[in-house]
Write a protein that holds these residues in place. Structure first.
Motif, mmCIF file in Angstrom:
data_model
loop_
_atom_site.group_PDB
_atom_site.id
_atom_site.type_symbol
_atom_site.label_atom_id
_atom_site.label_comp_id
_atom_site.label_asym_id
_atom_site.label_seq_id
_atom_site.Cartn_x
_atom_site.Cartn_y
_atom_site.Cartn_z
ATOM 1 N N GLU A 23 0.477 -1.196 -0.464
ATOM 2 C CA GLU A 23 -0.008 -0.235 0.061
ATOM 3 C C GLU A 23 0.684 1.096 -0.035
ATOM 4 N N ASP A 57 -6.054 -4.749 -6.527
ATOM 5 C CA ASP A 57 -6.013 -5.911 -6.079
ATOM 6 C C ASP A 57 -5.310 -7.040 -5.953
ATOM 7 N N ASN A 58 -4.349 -6.961 -5.316
ATOM 8 C CA ASN A 58 -2.946 -7.639 -6.195
ATOM 9 C C ASN A 58 -2.970 -9.036 -4.396
ATOM 10 N N HIS A 59 -3.907 -9.140 -4.076
ATOM 11 C CA HIS A 59 -3.699 -10.354 -2.800
ATOM 12 C C HIS A 59 -2.496 -10.990 -2.703
ATOM 13 N N ALA A 60 -2.402 -11.436 -3.711
ATOM 14 C CA ALA A 60 -1.192 -12.033 -3.638
ATOM 15 C C ALA A 60 0.220 -11.358 -2.402
ATOM 16 N N GLU A 61 0.783 -10.650 -3.142
ATOM 17 C CA GLU A 61 1.435 -9.593 -2.600
ATOM 18 C C GLU A 61 0.993 -8.563 -1.355
ATOM 19 N N GLY A 62 0.189 -8.760 -0.774
ATOM 20 C CA GLY A 62 -0.748 -8.535 0.515
ATOM 21 C C GLY A 62 -0.182 -9.342 1.300
ATOM 22 N N GLU A 63 -1.200 -10.787 0.978
ATOM 23 C CA GLU A 63 -0.543 -12.072 1.718
ATOM 24 C C GLU A 63 0.894 -12.317 1.825
ATOM 25 N N ARG A 64 1.787 -11.932 0.833
ATOM 26 C CA ARG A 64 3.019 -11.947 1.276
ATOM 27 C C ARG A 64 3.458 -10.954 1.924
ATOM 28 N N TYR A 65 3.357 -10.250 2.271
ATOM 29 C CA TYR A 65 4.092 -9.046 2.907
ATOM 30 C C TYR A 65 3.294 -9.394 3.874
ATOM 31 N N SER A 66 1.553 -9.330 4.848
ATOM 32 C CA SER A 66 1.135 -10.029 5.648
ATOM 33 C C SER A 66 1.822 -11.356 6.845
ATOM 34 N N ARG A 67 2.621 -12.431 5.717
ATOM 35 C CA ARG A 67 2.547 -13.531 6.102
ATOM 36 C C ARG A 67 4.293 -13.854 6.454
#
Length: 97
Positions: free
Chosen positions: A45, A59-69
């Motif tokens: 973000e 809306d790149n959910h994979a990138e957000g998942e990599r950041y949060s995990r």
């Protein structure tokens, strides 16, 4: 006169009793800097460059998942949330004779 005042200041603040507070403050500042750098470089973000800011909302959910995990979160997943599980179980479940 400035030399005497400066020497007095160093004598007052650089005592062995003050080293722990310097160390804990240094660690806290280091953690803050590490988190700031992590957010600026990897948070999906945060967009620093003008080209990335012009892209708008992605809306790149994979990138957000990599950041949060991140690595530490993966390391603690599945582990007990207790600090000393053996000590806690010793006091909560006493041996029965």
């Amino acid at each position: 006169m400035a030399t005497g005042a400066s020497a007095n200041m160093w004598r007052r603040w650089l005592r062995p009793e003050a080293y722990p507070i310097f160390a804990t403050t240094g660690v806290a500042v280091g953690i803050c800097v590490m988190q700031l750098v992590r957010n600026i470089t990897t948070n999906p973000e945060v967009r620093v460059t003008k080209e990335n800011r012009a892209a708008g909302v992605l809306d790149n959910h994979a990138e957000g998942e990599r950041y949060s995990r991140h690595g530490f979160r993966k390391f603690i997943d599945g582990r007990s949330r207790e600090i000393m599980p053996a000590l806690n179980s010793f006091f909560t479940d006493p041996p029965k004779y």
